[in-house]
Design a protein around this motif. Structure first.
Motif, mmCIF file in Angstrom:
data_model
loop_
_atom_site.group_PDB
_atom_site.id
_atom_site.type_symbol
_atom_site.label_atom_id
_atom_site.label_comp_id
_atom_site.label_asym_id
_atom_site.label_seq_id
_atom_site.Cartn_x
_atom_site.Cartn_y
_atom_site.Cartn_z
ATOM 1 N N ASN A 160 0.061 20.647 -14.916
ATOM 2 C CA ASN A 160 -0.929 22.097 -15.401
ATOM 3 C C ASN A 160 -0.360 22.986 -15.254
ATOM 4 O O ASN A 160 -0.198 24.315 -15.815
ATOM 5 N N GLU A 161 0.655 23.271 -14.611
ATOM 6 C CA GLU A 161 1.337 24.906 -14.231
ATOM 7 C C GLU A 161 2.247 25.432 -15.579
ATOM 8 O O GLU A 161 1.802 26.555 -16.095
ATOM 9 N N GLU A 162 2.438 24.211 -16.212
ATOM 10 C CA GLU A 162 3.488 24.548 -17.719
ATOM 11 C C GLU A 162 2.511 24.726 -18.781
ATOM 12 O O GLU A 162 2.619 25.410 -19.482
ATOM 13 N N ASN A 181 0.777 -1.034 -0.075
ATOM 14 C CA ASN A 181 -0.078 0.137 -0.207
ATOM 15 C C ASN A 181 0.977 0.712 0.502
ATOM 16 O O ASN A 181 0.030 2.427 -1.134
ATOM 17 N N GLN A 182 2.114 1.506 1.094
ATOM 18 C CA GLN A 182 3.103 2.573 0.935
ATOM 19 C C GLN A 182 3.023 2.531 -0.425
ATOM 20 O O GLN A 182 3.871 3.901 -0.533
ATOM 21 N N LYS A 183 3.452 1.483 -1.393
ATOM 22 C CA LYS A 183 4.352 1.940 -2.893
ATOM 23 C C LYS A 183 3.148 1.918 -3.716
ATOM 24 O O LYS A 183 3.644 2.884 -4.512
ATOM 25 N N ILE A 184 2.326 1.860 -3.770
ATOM 26 C CA ILE A 184 1.675 2.888 -3.776
ATOM 27 C C ILE A 184 1.100 4.047 -3.713
ATOM 28 O O ILE A 184 0.958 4.585 -4.886
ATOM 29 N N ILE A 185 0.717 4.207 -2.790
ATOM 30 C CA ILE A 185 0.851 5.582 -2.535
ATOM 31 C C ILE A 185 2.264 6.678 -2.954
ATOM 32 O O ILE A 185 1.622 8.038 -3.775
ATOM 33 N N ALA A 186 3.381 5.734 -2.249
ATOM 34 C CA ALA A 186 4.375 6.464 -3.509
ATOM 35 C C ALA A 186 4.040 7.004 -4.606
ATOM 36 O O ALA A 186 4.170 8.476 -5.570
ATOM 37 N N SER A 187 3.541 6.094 -5.792
ATOM 38 C CA SER A 187 3.435 6.247 -6.589
ATOM 39 C C SER A 187 2.265 7.158 -6.980
ATOM 40 O O SER A 187 3.031 7.536 -8.384
ATOM 41 N N LEU A 188 0.901 7.135 -6.276
ATOM 42 C CA LEU A 188 0.209 8.146 -7.181
ATOM 43 C C LEU A 188 0.604 9.306 -6.757
ATOM 44 O O LEU A 188 0.128 9.935 -7.286
ATOM 45 N N GLU A 189 1.456 9.808 -5.929
ATOM 46 C CA GLU A 189 2.246 10.736 -4.889
ATOM 47 C C GLU A 189 3.248 11.464 -6.170
ATOM 48 O O GLU A 189 2.878 12.666 -6.886
ATOM 49 N N LEU A 214 2.495 11.382 -9.025
ATOM 50 C CA LEU A 214 2.119 11.011 -10.559
ATOM 51 C C LEU A 214 1.482 12.441 -9.969
ATOM 52 O O LEU A 214 1.334 13.110 -11.206
ATOM 53 N N LYS A 215 0.778 12.810 -8.960
ATOM 54 C CA LYS A 215 0.287 13.670 -8.515
ATOM 55 C C LYS A 215 1.006 14.824 -8.976
ATOM 56 O O LYS A 215 0.428 16.487 -9.355
ATOM 57 N N ASP A 216 2.157 14.947 -8.063
ATOM 58 C CA ASP A 216 3.050 15.620 -8.171
ATOM 59 C C ASP A 216 3.226 16.398 -9.580
ATOM 60 O O ASP A 216 3.773 17.518 -10.364
ATOM 61 N N PHE A 217 3.857 15.250 -11.073
ATOM 62 C CA PHE A 217 3.833 15.495 -12.224
ATOM 63 C C PHE A 217 2.321 16.086 -12.958
ATOM 64 O O PHE A 217 2.823 17.002 -13.627
ATOM 65 N N LEU A 218 1.003 16.059 -12.506
ATOM 66 C CA LEU A 218 0.051 16.085 -13.784
ATOM 67 C C LEU A 218 0.632 17.909 -12.599
ATOM 68 O O LEU A 218 -0.716 18.761 -13.372
#
Length: 111
Positions: free
Chosen positions: A108-110, A90-98, A100-104
């Motif tokens: 979005n800012e660009e 679950n922690q690995k999944i949370i880290a990958s989602l975070e 992805l969120k940072d990338f998105l």
């Protein structure tokens, strides 16, 4: 094609780096080290703690259980003991989602 920077993976993190990562005092990290058997930082000749990436992952899990989910220390210990594989996955999944969120958000800012 633009140059892509590689992510630097360190073998050891100092106490100062760890406290900065989590935004807590060193005393809280030391306390969790005593309370949770999964935290086993190495110590150099001077006695300074050196945390491995596995220790960092375990700290993330502990902070997630205690701070985000509201577990007591005793409850977090039992949960880690009984469901260690599931909790780490679950922690690995949370880290990958975070990530992805940072990338998105950057994307979005660009735009």
């Amino acid at each position: 094609m633009p140059y892509k920077e590689r992510e630097i993976n360190k073998m050891y993190y100092t106490m100062g780096e760890v406290t900065e990562m989590f935004g807590v005092n060193a005393s809280q990290i030391r306390f969790y080290e005593k309370e949770f058997d999964v935290l086993q930082p190495k110590k150099n000749k001077k006695g300074n703690r050196l945390f491995t990436p596995e220790d960092i992952d375990n700290l993330k899990i502990i902070f997630h259980l205690v701070d985000d989910k509201g577990f007591t220390l005793k409850g977090a210990k039992e949960h880690l003991k009984n469901n260690s594989g599931e909790v780490k996955e679950n922690q690995k999944i949370i880290a990958s989602l975070e990530k992805l969120k940072d990338f998105l958000l950057k994307l979005n800012e660009e735009i």
